[in-house]
Design a protein around this motif. Sequence first.
Motif, short mmCIF file in Angstrom:
data_model
loop_
_atom_site.label_atom_id
_atom_site.label_comp_id
_atom_site.label_asym_id
_atom_site.label_seq_id
_atom_site.Cartn_x
_atom_site.Cartn_y
_atom_site.Cartn_z
N PHE A 87 0.85 -1.19 0.00
CA PHE A 87 0.00 0.00 0.00
C PHE A 87 0.89 1.25 0.00
O PHE A 87 1.85 1.34 0.76
N ASN A 88 0.55 2.17 -0.91
CA ASN A 88 1.23 3.47 -0.95
C ASN A 88 2.75 3.32 -1.05
O ASN A 88 3.51 4.03 -0.39
N GLY A 89 3.18 2.36 -1.88
CA GLY A 89 4.60 2.24 -2.17
C GLY A 89 5.43 1.44 -1.20
O GLY A 89 6.66 1.41 -1.30
N GLU A 90 4.78 0.75 -0.25
CA GLU A 90 5.56 -0.04 0.70
C GLU A 90 4.75 -1.24 1.20
O GLU A 90 3.53 -1.28 1.07
N VAL A 91 5.47 -2.21 1.75
CA VAL A 91 4.82 -3.37 2.37
C VAL A 91 4.38 -2.96 3.77
O VAL A 91 5.21 -2.66 4.63
N THR A 92 3.07 -2.93 3.98
CA THR A 92 2.54 -2.46 5.27
C THR A 92 2.34 -3.59 6.27
O THR A 92 2.29 -3.35 7.47
N SER A 93 2.20 -4.82 5.78
CA SER A 93 2.07 -5.97 6.68
C SER A 93 2.47 -7.23 5.94
O SER A 93 2.36 -7.32 4.72
N GLU A 94 2.96 -8.20 6.72
CA GLU A 94 3.40 -9.47 6.14
C GLU A 94 3.25 -10.56 7.20
O GLU A 94 3.56 -10.33 8.37
N ASP A 95 2.75 -11.73 6.77
CA ASP A 95 2.57 -12.80 7.75
C ASP A 95 2.34 -14.11 7.01
O ASP A 95 2.21 -14.13 5.78
N LYS A 96 2.27 -15.21 7.77
CA LYS A 96 1.84 -16.48 7.18
C LYS A 96 0.44 -16.30 6.62
O LYS A 96 -0.36 -15.53 7.15
N ALA A 97 0.16 -17.01 5.54
CA ALA A 97 -1.09 -16.78 4.80
C ALA A 97 -2.32 -16.86 5.70
O ALA A 97 -3.21 -16.01 5.63
N ARG A 98 -2.37 -17.86 6.57
CA ARG A 98 -3.56 -18.04 7.41
C ARG A 98 -3.77 -16.85 8.33
O ARG A 98 -4.86 -16.31 8.43
N LYS A 99 -2.72 -16.41 9.01
CA LYS A 99 -2.85 -15.28 9.93
C LYS A 99 -3.15 -14.00 9.16
O LYS A 99 -3.89 -13.14 9.62
N PHE A 100 -2.57 -13.87 7.99
CA PHE A 100 -2.76 -12.67 7.17
C PHE A 100 -4.24 -12.49 6.81
O PHE A 100 -4.80 -11.42 6.98
N PHE A 101 -4.87 -13.54 6.34
CA PHE A 101 -6.26 -13.42 5.86
C PHE A 101 -7.28 -13.45 6.99
O PHE A 101 -8.37 -12.90 6.85
N ALA A 102 -6.94 -14.07 8.10
CA ALA A 102 -7.90 -14.17 9.20
C ALA A 102 -8.19 -12.82 9.84
O ALA A 102 -9.21 -12.65 10.49
#
Length: 559
Positions: free
Chosen positions: A510-525
């Motif tokens: 978002f807006n030119g940078e990675v704002t969050s990163e996690d394992k897929a399950r935690k990311f989408f939950a």
Amino acid sequence: MEKIRIRDLSFKYPLAKKNAIENINLDINRSEFVVICGRSGCGKSTLLRHMKKQLIPYGEKSGEVFIEGTRIEDLDDRKSASSTGFILQDPDSQIVTDKVWHELAFGLENLGLNTNVIKRRVAEMANYFGIHRWFEKDVSTLSGGQKQILNLASVMVMQPDILILDEPTSQLDPIATTDFLNTVYRINRELGVTVIISEHRLEEVIPMADRVIVMDCGRIQANERPENLPCGLTDKLTGEKHRMFYGLPSVMRIFGSAISDKVPLTVREGRLLLEEKFSKSDIKSDICVSNTIDVEKNIKFIKVKEENRVEILKLRNLWFRYEKNGDFILKGTNLSVEKGNLTCILGGNGSGKSTLMKVIGGVLKPQRGKIHIEQNIKISMVPQDPKALFTEITAEEELFEGMRFMDLDDNLKISKVNEMLKIMEIEHLRKVNPYDMSGGEQQRLAIGKVLLTDPDLLLLDEPTKGLDPFFKLTLANIFHNLNKEGLSILAVSHDVEFCASFADRCAMFFNGEVTSEDKARKFFAGNSFYTTAANRLFRGIAPDIVTCEEAEKWLKQRL
């Protein structure tokens, strides 16, 4: 009288061994909203092009298509051009001018309308579609979603009474997709325009439809109202489900596997049905025991756990802009990719994801920051437009061209090409020109060509674009096997369901940078919009559920 009548329509492309569409009989009524779906290459685009006189493909045709009782070949060219609008899946392929307002006026100018009429219609459409805010911009500066809205407005300014759309959201992010489809729905409901839309991403569009037509191998397999579709795709005697059942929207699949009557179409309807089926005390107790589903066992692919994971790629504080005095597109981007992993980047159109991929691939050079890549790493990239990779006249030659500079024996190259054609399920297209393929088939060919270069790090910009739900599963298996062999994959994607089911890690851009990163399950939950339909459906009930398979299992255990 029906708006469109099709009788005994069959068509075969030149040099093809079999018909692309076979014995199609179909009536589409005035002001109807019709969705056409099916596997890639099943004949959807071919059928749609037969409904627009100027786009009828060249080949062997039998049968007839009538527009309001007139054979399509007998329609006046001027009337056909204005009365039937057609939107393609690639936003750039339909834009012909440099400015937004030029694009809106272009069709009307070609019809020879006077200046006052043109100005009035352009102003009306610009306001209706919200284009007035970027009315004087260069089209090259627009996002994918804006370009597709511009294409839609440029068609609607001609005042058509039929609107045909061929996978128009394939390159749009989830929010842009919702906005675009809601606009199409408004056109249908407020203006009475007949809408025929072909789509692979059915979550949003099926609840809008009056009717859904499922195609398979060039024929109509089902022609049903949306709520009856799961039943229509299930054999009444054996209970066996047609393969297209597994391509239905998540809510329909989840409930269609568990109940036999009409199924809900939306998350809202699904949640209401859950509350009706289960008492509040049942739901409350399920919140406490939501982990009764073994989440790890429901993941299709489980990675081998390693104590020491190797980071094959590290991005540190990357800054990039296209012009010296322009705005920065990348603003201090940081990201890591582990060896043997599938990492997916999600985010809105125009947020800088494709620019980031080009910087990693060496196409663009950042003004600041560092890119750390393991020594002797070979990077290959599939761009957003697969046609950018095509240079040959047949699919087979494209794959050979991918190994052009590799020191391999000719027999080994032949073997690799044959194997890749089989893996990508395009053996029957080996002698077909890449530009004559469907969008999904082009995507498969492009991925296959790049895989033959034997990369260590594979960059993919929208890898599932145009792919049907069945080949997505095949592609996930291909990626899984390549990951086990050590290939690392970094993909930009708008396909939330695919990322949730098969990615190792996901990142929000978002807006030119990675704002969050996690394992897929935690990311989408934890998301509201960038999450799966299953997670939205069971939020507050069984919040650990992310995939459709987990939701089906939860429901079957309780019914």
